[in-house]
Design an enzyme around this catalytic site. Structure first.
Site, mmCIF file in Angstrom:
data_model
loop_
_atom_site.group_PDB
_atom_site.id
_atom_site.type_symbol
_atom_site.label_atom_id
_atom_site.label_comp_id
_atom_site.label_asym_id
_atom_site.label_seq_id
_atom_site.Cartn_x
_atom_site.Cartn_y
_atom_site.Cartn_z
ATOM 1 N N SER A 1 36.897 39.799 -19.341
ATOM 2 C CA SER A 1 36.721 39.561 -17.912
ATOM 3 C C SER A 1 36.551 38.059 -17.629
ATOM 4 O O SER A 1 37.444 37.268 -17.911
ATOM 5 C CB SER A 1 35.537 40.381 -17.387
ATOM 6 O OG SER A 1 35.485 40.385 -15.974
ATOM 7 N N ASP B 1 42.279 49.332 -14.207
ATOM 8 C CA ASP B 1 41.311 48.258 -13.974
ATOM 9 C C ASP B 1 41.504 47.693 -12.561
ATOM 10 O O ASP B 1 42.617 47.303 -12.201
ATOM 11 C CB ASP B 1 41.529 47.160 -15.024
ATOM 12 C CG ASP B 1 40.525 46.024 -14.932
ATOM 13 O OD1 ASP B 1 39.673 46.026 -14.023
ATOM 14 O OD2 ASP B 1 40.587 45.122 -15.791
ATOM 15 N N HIS C 1 37.940 48.748 -16.230
ATOM 16 C CA HIS C 1 37.421 47.428 -16.590
ATOM 17 C C HIS C 1 36.373 47.574 -17.694
ATOM 18 O O HIS C 1 35.171 47.428 -17.476
ATOM 19 C CB HIS C 1 36.822 46.757 -15.358
ATOM 20 C CG HIS C 1 36.654 45.273 -15.487
ATOM 21 N ND1 HIS C 1 37.723 44.409 -15.595
ATOM 22 C CD2 HIS C 1 35.537 44.489 -15.548
ATOM 23 C CE1 HIS C 1 37.275 43.170 -15.695
ATOM 24 N NE2 HIS C 1 35.957 43.197 -15.680
#
Length: 233
Positions: A105, A159, A187
């Site tokens: 991320s 995601d 995610h």
């Protein structure tokens, strides 16, 4: 003891090195014989990030590489990004060498920034590659060129940040090694053992390829350096 190349791991925003180690436990196990994973804590305090609660509610404090504080001026935001890059580079120089950088991320933004720094003006002799898990965009470097170092992109098909992961992929040149692994998930890290092993295999292959190119480059440089100049008789 057999030396294992190190991989630097950068967690997502609002997580921590401890949380990332738990999230990456399957991958770390798959890579254990080949690599040593090193988990770095982000420099800034943070509220819990996406997907952190409720599972990791007892794993604070949480941290990040850059904040989401919208009250910051552009200059203050840029300073945060500069500080994050300097923080990671200092750690790498002190505890390296590192073969590659893994980022999840926001950590993928940080990892991409380090690859761009290495491209612009190499700060380490390491032959680096990047692995971006559910990566977000952009890197911490304004108007950055495309990344030409080898990269691996792990994309969750559901995601909510998938488009940012795809944009990050688009900013990695196809002239270098650029591999993509997609999984059915959001995610988070892939939970499938098969996908985890596939990621581990691609990381190992990318490392071997980067080392062969590095050795070849050193050999070619030595051949050129050993040739007599026009002034030698």
């Amino acid at each position: 003891m057999v030396h294992r190349p190190r991989l630097l791991c950068l967690h997502g925003g609002g997580a921590s090195s401890q949380i990332m180690r738990i999230q990456f436990s399957k991958l770390e196990s798959a890579l254990r014989k080949t690599f040593q994973l090193v988990f770095l804590e982000g420099p800034l305090d943070s509220a819990p990030g996406p997907g952190v609660l409720p599972f990791f509610k007892d794993f604070g404090p949480y941290s990040c590489w850059v904040s989401d504080d919208r009250s910051l001026s552009p200059e203050e935001k840029r300073q945060e990004e500069t500080n994050a890059i300097a923080y990671i580079k200092t750690f790498m120089l002190q505890y390296g060498p590192f073969a590659g950088i893994l980022g999840f991320s926001q950590g993928a933004r940080a990892a991409a920034s380090i690859l761009l720094e290495q491209q612009r003006e190499a700060f380490t002799h390491d032959s680096l590659f990047g692995v971006f898990f559910c990566g977000t965009f952009p890197p911490f470097i304004p108007d950055a060129p495309d990344i030409s170092l080898p990269t691996i992109h792990v994309l969750g098909l559901t995601d909510p940040y998938l488009r940012e992961s795809e944009v990050l992929l688009e900013h990695c040149t196809q002239q270098s090694v650029r591999r993509v692994i997609k999984f059915n998930g959001g995610h988070h890290m892939p939970t499938s053992s098969d996908v985890t092993q596939q990621i581990a295999d691609v990381i190992s292959m990318t490392y071997r390829t980067s080392q062969r190119k590095r050795v070849s480059g050193i050999w070619k440089k030595n051949v050129v350096d050993s040739r007599p100049s026009a002034l030698e008789i």
